[in-house]
Design a protein around this motif. Structure first.
Motif, short mmCIF file in Angstrom:
data_model
loop_
_atom_site.label_atom_id
_atom_site.label_comp_id
_atom_site.label_asym_id
_atom_site.label_seq_id
_atom_site.Cartn_x
_atom_site.Cartn_y
_atom_site.Cartn_z
N GLY A 1 -10.32 -80.68 -9.52
CA GLY A 1 -10.63 -82.04 -9.94
C GLY A 1 -11.54 -82.10 -11.14
O GLY A 1 -12.21 -83.10 -11.38
N ARG B 1 2.20 -104.33 -12.19
CA ARG B 1 1.79 -104.48 -10.79
C ARG B 1 0.96 -105.75 -10.66
O ARG B 1 0.08 -106.00 -11.47
CB ARG B 1 0.94 -103.27 -10.39
CG ARG B 1 0.31 -103.40 -9.02
CD ARG B 1 1.07 -102.61 -8.00
NE ARG B 1 0.42 -102.63 -6.71
CZ ARG B 1 0.97 -103.20 -5.63
NH1 ARG B 1 2.11 -103.83 -5.70
NH2 ARG B 1 0.36 -103.15 -4.48
N LEU C 1 3.20 -98.58 -9.19
CA LEU C 1 4.39 -97.80 -9.55
C LEU C 1 4.80 -98.01 -11.00
O LEU C 1 5.23 -97.07 -11.66
CB LEU C 1 5.54 -98.14 -8.60
CG LEU C 1 5.28 -97.80 -7.12
CD1 LEU C 1 6.51 -98.07 -6.27
CD2 LEU C 1 4.87 -96.34 -6.96
N ASP D 1 -0.92 -108.58 -7.54
CA ASP D 1 -1.49 -108.52 -6.18
C ASP D 1 -0.41 -108.62 -5.10
O ASP D 1 -0.57 -108.11 -4.00
CB ASP D 1 -2.49 -109.67 -5.98
CG ASP D 1 -3.73 -109.44 -6.82
OD1 ASP D 1 -3.90 -108.29 -7.28
OD2 ASP D 1 -4.49 -110.39 -7.03
N ILE E 1 0.06 -93.81 -7.91
CA ILE E 1 0.92 -94.05 -6.74
C ILE E 1 0.09 -94.14 -5.46
O ILE E 1 0.19 -95.09 -4.70
CB ILE E 1 1.99 -92.93 -6.62
CG1 ILE E 1 2.92 -92.97 -7.82
CG2 ILE E 1 2.78 -93.08 -5.31
CD1 ILE E 1 3.83 -91.78 -7.95
N SER E 2 -0.77 -93.12 -5.25
CA SER E 2 -1.44 -93.05 -3.95
C SER E 2 -2.65 -93.96 -3.85
O SER E 2 -2.97 -94.42 -2.77
CB SER E 2 -1.85 -91.61 -3.66
OG SER E 2 -2.79 -91.17 -4.61
N ARG E 3 -3.33 -94.21 -4.95
CA ARG E 3 -4.55 -95.01 -4.88
C ARG E 3 -4.31 -96.46 -5.25
O ARG E 3 -4.83 -97.37 -4.63
CB ARG E 3 -5.61 -94.42 -5.83
CG ARG E 3 -6.13 -93.06 -5.41
CD ARG E 3 -7.25 -93.21 -4.38
NE ARG E 3 -7.57 -91.94 -3.75
CZ ARG E 3 -8.34 -91.00 -4.29
NH1 ARG E 3 -8.86 -91.17 -5.49
NH2 ARG E 3 -8.60 -89.89 -3.63
N ARG E 4 -3.54 -96.66 -6.32
CA ARG E 4 -3.41 -98.02 -6.83
C ARG E 4 -2.11 -98.70 -6.42
O ARG E 4 -1.95 -99.88 -6.66
CB ARG E 4 -3.48 -98.01 -8.36
CG ARG E 4 -4.78 -97.46 -8.90
CD ARG E 4 -4.86 -97.62 -10.39
NE ARG E 4 -6.15 -97.17 -10.88
CZ ARG E 4 -6.77 -97.69 -11.92
NH1 ARG E 4 -6.22 -98.66 -12.60
NH2 ARG E 4 -7.93 -97.23 -12.31
N ALA E 5 -1.17 -97.91 -5.88
CA ALA E 5 0.17 -98.42 -5.59
C ALA E 5 0.74 -99.09 -6.83
O ALA E 5 1.46 -100.09 -6.74
CB ALA E 5 0.13 -99.39 -4.40
N LEU F 1 -2.41 -90.50 -8.94
CA LEU F 1 -3.47 -91.48 -8.68
C LEU F 1 -2.91 -92.90 -8.69
O LEU F 1 -3.30 -93.74 -7.88
CB LEU F 1 -4.56 -91.37 -9.76
CG LEU F 1 -5.60 -90.26 -9.62
CD1 LEU F 1 -6.55 -90.29 -10.80
CD2 LEU F 1 -6.39 -90.43 -8.33
N TYR G 1 -7.11 -91.60 -19.87
CA TYR G 1 -5.66 -91.39 -19.77
C TYR G 1 -5.17 -90.51 -20.92
O TYR G 1 -4.39 -89.57 -20.73
CB TYR G 1 -4.91 -92.73 -19.80
CG TYR G 1 -5.03 -93.55 -18.53
CD1 TYR G 1 -6.11 -93.39 -17.66
CD2 TYR G 1 -4.05 -94.47 -18.19
CE1 TYR G 1 -6.21 -94.14 -16.51
CE2 TYR G 1 -4.15 -95.23 -17.03
CZ TYR G 1 -5.23 -95.06 -16.20
OH TYR G 1 -5.33 -95.81 -15.05
N GLN H 1 -4.24 -79.44 -9.34
CA GLN H 1 -4.94 -80.11 -8.25
C GLN H 1 -5.72 -79.09 -7.41
O GLN H 1 -6.86 -79.32 -7.04
CB GLN H 1 -3.93 -80.87 -7.37
CG GLN H 1 -4.53 -81.69 -6.27
CD GLN H 1 -5.32 -82.90 -6.77
OE1 GLN H 1 -5.16 -83.31 -7.92
NE2 GLN H 1 -6.18 -83.45 -5.94
N LEU I 1 -2.70 -87.90 -12.84
CA LEU I 1 -2.88 -89.33 -13.15
C LEU I 1 -1.73 -90.15 -12.56
O LEU I 1 -1.93 -91.25 -12.04
CB LEU I 1 -2.94 -89.49 -14.67
CG LEU I 1 -3.64 -90.70 -15.23
CD1 LEU I 1 -5.02 -90.89 -14.65
CD2 LEU I 1 -3.72 -90.60 -16.76
N LEU J 1 -8.56 -83.35 -15.38
CA LEU J 1 -7.48 -84.26 -15.00
C LEU J 1 -6.26 -84.06 -15.90
O LEU J 1 -6.37 -84.12 -17.12
CB LEU J 1 -7.98 -85.70 -15.12
CG LEU J 1 -7.16 -86.78 -14.44
CD1 LEU J 1 -7.15 -86.58 -12.94
CD2 LEU J 1 -7.72 -88.15 -14.77
N TYR K 1 1.98 -80.80 -10.55
CA TYR K 1 0.81 -81.47 -9.97
C TYR K 1 -0.03 -80.51 -9.13
O TYR K 1 -1.26 -80.56 -9.13
CB TYR K 1 1.31 -82.64 -9.10
CG TYR K 1 0.28 -83.21 -8.16
CD1 TYR K 1 -0.71 -84.06 -8.64
CD2 TYR K 1 0.31 -82.91 -6.81
CE1 TYR K 1 -1.66 -84.59 -7.78
CE2 TYR K 1 -0.63 -83.43 -5.95
CZ TYR K 1 -1.61 -84.27 -6.43
OH TYR K 1 -2.55 -84.78 -5.58
#
Lengths: 284, 349
Positions: free
Chosen positions: A237, A45, A256, A47, A250-254, A248, A68, A232, A245, A240, A228
């Motif tokens: 929480g 990934r 992929l 910017d 996908i939704s937070r850091r994008a 996280l 992780y 969850q 993970l 983990l 998941y």
């Protein structure tokens, strides 16, 4: 000789033709998506999007981050606990339904075993969270009996309980299918030859029903480790797991590619479980 | 032949209807507070269109959705106020016609030109705001006990829950440590992480919006770190003991913004939707959404909101609250990654 060879060729073609739809299905909906995911796991990934040059950096990052690795360990520990507990609970239940219960009650018992599958997975998890909550149903009962409260909510124990409730019923079905196929004569013959009930179970029934146990246990492992929702909702929480993970990433850091790498690791764990089961089941 | 002709006629009719229907639809990528009929229906009826809403949580999820979409799929975007420059640099948002938007009645702090105006063009406008601070159950905890945020580091085990969003909670913790959210750097992370871990040791759970609301509403915990009026205001009529406080060190102010996609196929209609959401009636409906309540960015909404609604949102205290609040941290890519690593360790603890 020539005729025999041509019949063999024809049979092989027919077998291939018959297997073709299944092969095409597997290729389209498993092999191809997996290849795409494995390829994406080698990207990075950036910017502005993705660096598509193949690299193992995502995998290196996984090993370099203790959180992780800990998530992967948590997933395996939870899954093993759920699988063992589910097998231990499901076998006696399946035995009672298949062997002890009069035939006319079996359908009702099986229907009762299947009822948990009728409700949504999410609803079931929230229902468990209400049961296990600090001021929930369970602690209400304990208080009514003058007992101290249990601190089960938002914990690994809650996750394991929620999973075990679901997978015990799944395992009951696979073990029941093995038990009802077992001829009653085998148990009678063992008893005639002087075997105790325990010996009959240990040396006759259990070995012959192990394939059903193994299939159910593997399904439990594969479904549980990739889930998941339950960790969850019920884990709060606090524990983990690997699918969380992945979410996280996908939704937070994008990110992929990192999510793909973690999914490949998840897939490797399931493959290892399958190989272990296949090796254990191999005739000696 | 006759059958073929009939089928073709039906197909042609279906295609026409489908095309007609498509032209009547507006697609918006929004937060969960935009899905109430009270907000959407008046717009649909006024313009004779259908508004298709796709909910998301977290800018990362929105960017993923946009990356996977075709140009023209989306018309309107609701986004975290601090992420507007990120969306603009990715070419997602189009300039807005500022002359038709209610800047004269917007709370001055919510104009946020530093986020919304880039190279002289305005790309988004604030629509709703609130605070990530401390929610609590006043029957179990006294407000005075929470006036100093550092008291949370030593809260009773299991007495608190933490809202699972790294930016506001890390910002709040940073303020508790005497840091400014706008100045956060890599060097500040060890102290923030240490304080976070103390919180985690005493936390019963770390959950997203619904889980956080459930935790405090059901009495599972007495304190919610990262909560605020968005947790308690909608519940206070049923559970009057739910309250929230801005500690002496202040709170993190969040705000959501709305803009139009650069590749929208119907930008005029999309702008009308933005205007509708920013209208006093739209703002009142948005502020009291069934998903969560929070302050409308347009102060003119006060004219159409009830006294009870304004009391629940503490309308009259906003000037003091805004003065004490700081914006979400706005980290660059490296700091953001480092903050998320800290948060992952926090979750894994």
């Amino acid at each position: 000789m020539i005729r025999a060879a041509s019949i063999e060729t024809r049979d092989r073609r027919r077998a291939l033709a018959l297997a073709a739809p299944a092969l095409a299905w597997t290729a389209a909906f498993f092999a191809l998506p997996f290849a795409v995911m494995a390829t994406a796991s080698l990207w990075r990934r950036t910017d502005t999007g993705f660096d598509r040059r193949p690299s193992l950096e995502n995998y290196a990052d996984f090993w370099s981050q203790s959180a992780y690795v800990e998530a992967a360990v948590n997933s395996v520990e939870i899954t093993l606990a759920v699988t063992c507990l589910s097998v231990l609970l499901a076998y006696p239940l399946a035995w009672i339904i298949a062997v002890e219960l009069p035939e006319r009650y079996r359908r009702i018992a099986l229907a009762l075993a299947v009822i948990p599958f009728w409700t949504s997975y999410v609803v079931r998890s929230y229902a468990w969270s209400l049961v296990l909550a600090k001021k929930g149903v369970l602690n209400g009962w304990l208080a009514a009996w003058g007992l101290g409260a249990l601190d089960l909510a938002n914990s690994r124990a809650a996750t394991v309980i929620g999973f075990t409730h679901f997978f015990t019923m799944l395992l009951v079905l696979t073990i029941y299918a093995s038990l009802v196929q077992l001829p009653r004569n085998l148990r009678l013959a063992a008893a005639d030859l002087g075997a105790s009930r325990f010996q009959t179970f240990r040396f006759v029934v259990l070995p012959l029903t192990l394939p059903g146990v193994a299939v159910g246990a593997f399904l439990t492992f594969a479904l549980c480790i990739g889930d998941y929702v339950t960790p969850q909702i019920l884990g709060g929480g606090n524990d983990l797991a690997l699918p969380q993970l992945v979410m996280l990433q996908i939704s937070r850091r994008a990110d992929l590619p990192m999510a793909a790498a973690l999914s490949v690791i998840l897939m490797v764990l399931v493959t290892l479980a399958y190989l272990a089961m296949a090796r254990w089941m191999r005739p000696r | 032949m006759k059958t073929t002709c009939s089928l073709m006629a039906i197909l042609a009719g279906t295609t026409f209807m489908a095309t007609g229907a498509l032209a009547q639809e507006l697609n918006a990528l929004v937060w969960c507070d935009h899905t109430d009929d009270a907000l959407i229906k008046p717009f649909e009826e006024k313009f004779g269109v259908t508004v298709n809403l796709k909910e998301y949580e977290g800018t990362g999820a929105a960017l993923s959705l946009i990356e996977q979409s075709q140009p023209g799929d989306w018309d309107v975007l609701v986004i975290d106020g601090i992420d507007v420059p990120r969306a603009v640099s990715a070419g997602i948002l189009a300039p807005l016609p500022t002359e038709s938007l209610p800047y004269d009645t917007l709370f001055p702090e919510l104009v946020m030109a530093e986020n919304h105006v880039i190279d002289g063009q305005t790309y988004a406008i604030s629509e709703k705001f609130g605070y990530n601070t401390i929610s609590f159950n006043s029957s179990a905890v006294a407000a005075d006990a929470l006036a100093d945020m550092t008291a949370l580091w030593g809260a009773a085990p299991g007495s608190l829950a933490v809202y699972d969003y790294y930016l506001p909670v890390m910002g709040l913790v940073a303020m508790g440590l005497g840091l400014n959210t706008a100045d956060l750097g890599m060097d500040d992370l060890p102290a923030i992480e240490a304080a976070l871990m103390k919180l985690k040791d005493n936390a019963s759970s770390v959950g997203e919006v619904v889980a956080s609301q459930t935790a405090i509403a059901t009495g599972e915990v007495d304190i919610l770190v990262g909560g605020g009026e968005w947790v308690t205001a909608g519940l206070v009529s049923e559970i009057p003991e739910l309250d929230w406080i801005i500690p002496d060190q202040g709170a993190v102010r969040w705000s959501q913004s709305i803009g139009v996609f650069a590749d929208s196929s119907q930008p005029d209609l999309a702008v009308e939707f933005v205007k509708h959401v920013l209208s006093p009636e739209g703002q009142a409906a948005l502020a009291t959404s069934s998903c969560y309540w929070a302050m409308p960015a347009n102060a003119a909404a006060g004219d159409v909101m009830t006294a009870e609604q304004k009391r629940a949102l503490r309308w009259d205290d906003q000037a003091a609250y805004l003065a004490k609040a700081q914006l979400y941290p706005a980290p660059d890519a490296d700091l953001d990654a480092a903050m998320q690593d800290v948060w992952t360790r926090f979750l894994a603890r």
